[in-house]
Design an enzyme around this catalytic site. Structure first.
Site: not given
Ligand code: NAD
Length: 299
Positions: A98, A173, A241
């Protein structure tokens, strides 16, 4: 699409179960995360582990990214050894993070110059729906690219909707995130009022969930509040964010968001209290503090 090797970058709360479901559906998957520990469970389930973004991009026909925010997506896509430099012409890159719609468009333009197809395909539903393959996925990009990627997206979600050109997925979104945040705030205000007035919150929830005030948000978040379980789920810092992206985008297009800006300040206050790693259901803690009550199930 089934023959294509899938590269998956970003294996956090959401990325890991989404990648797991692709493996279970028979896709050959190569995974990468900056945090090695996040990759381990997936390797145990049969994914190949990559040592770099370049390796993922070079070896895959479809590359999926699931990263926190716009700067992370830019860092992974652009620059030397980034996804766009290393991906084969003719491949499809799908960013499911997102992020700001403007950044999706920047990535899309750069991809197009290199003959790489791009979709922005953020998701809604959180970790439980990522695990159950019931995410709602909103997709922006060229219609024919969407048609090619649809089967793959349906492995991760039960609702996959094409919403328009690149960037539209993330615009939708943002709309989703405004509605979710304001629903949680409304739920919190109402519950604190009820408890302060002496009504059992379990009864309030039971009484209203089948009526017009019932919602997916209420059913997902109220049980967590009643249990005092604020383990994420969706972290407050991620919702900050999203609302920052919503406010910035709204100001660019000339759409004032009075309630969203107030919501942002509530989330900022929770952050000041050190709760930014809590699930966003912890918005109720802002209201609990104001009224001096807790909305919990009796033990
Ligand atoms: P998270 O922080 O758990 O996971 C993100 C992952 O990306 C981490 O494992 C991190 O190490 C990795 N990462 C960061 N920078 C990186 C790079 N340069 N190279 C490789 N890996 C890298 O976050 P999440 O909860 O999984 O959310 C991910 C996305 O999905 C976000 O944009 C969030 O807003 C969206 N989202 C989350 C949810 C939720 O309920 N958690 C629901 C819908 C959407």
């Amino acid at each position: 699409m089934k023959k294509e090797k899938i590269g998956f970058i970003g294996l956090g709360i959401m990325g890991r179960p989404m990648a797991e479901n692709l493996i279970k559906a028979g896709y050959d998957l190569i995974a990468y995360d900056v945090n090695r520990a996040s990759m381990e469970p997936l390797l145990a389930e049969g994914a190949a582990g990559a040592g770099s973004i370049k390796e993922v991009a070079e070896k895959s026909g479809v590359i999926i990214t699931m990263l926190p925010n716009s700067p992370h997506v830019k860092a992974v896509m652009f620059g030397k050894d980034g996804v766009l430099e290393s991906t084969k012409s003719g491949a499809i890159v799908i960013d499911m993070s997102s992020i700001a719609p403007l950044v999706s468009r920047e990535v899309g333009e750069e991809a197009k110059k290199r003959g790489i197809a791009f979709l922005d395909a953020p998701v809604s539903g959180g970790e439980p729906k990522a695990i159950n393959k019931t995410l709602a996925i909103m997709v922006g990009g060229e219609a024919e690219v969407f048609e090619k990627a649809k089967e793959l997206l349906f492995v991760m979600g039960s609702s996959v909707t094409y919403v328009g050109e690149i960037g539209s997925g993330n615009t939708v979104k943002l709309a989703n995130q405004i509605i979710v945040a304001l629903n949680i705030a409304a739920m919190s205000e109402a519950m604190v009022l009820s408890v302060k007035s002496g009504v059992d919150p379990v009864k309030v929830y039971e009484a209203i969930r089948g009526g017009l005030a019932g919602s997916t948000v209420l059913d997902a978040k109220m049980p967590m509040v009643l249990d005092g379980n604020f383990k994420p789920g969706f972290r407050i810092e991620l919702h900050i964010k999203d609302l920052a992206n919503a406010l910035e985008t709204a100001h660019e297009v000339g759409a004032p968001l009075p309630l969203t800006s107030q919501m942002m300040e509530i989330l900022q206050a929770l952050k000041v209290d050190g709760l930014e790693k809590n699930d966003h259901s912890a918005v109720i803690r802002f209201y609990e503090k104001l009224a001096g009550v807790e909305v919990r199930k009796e033990k």
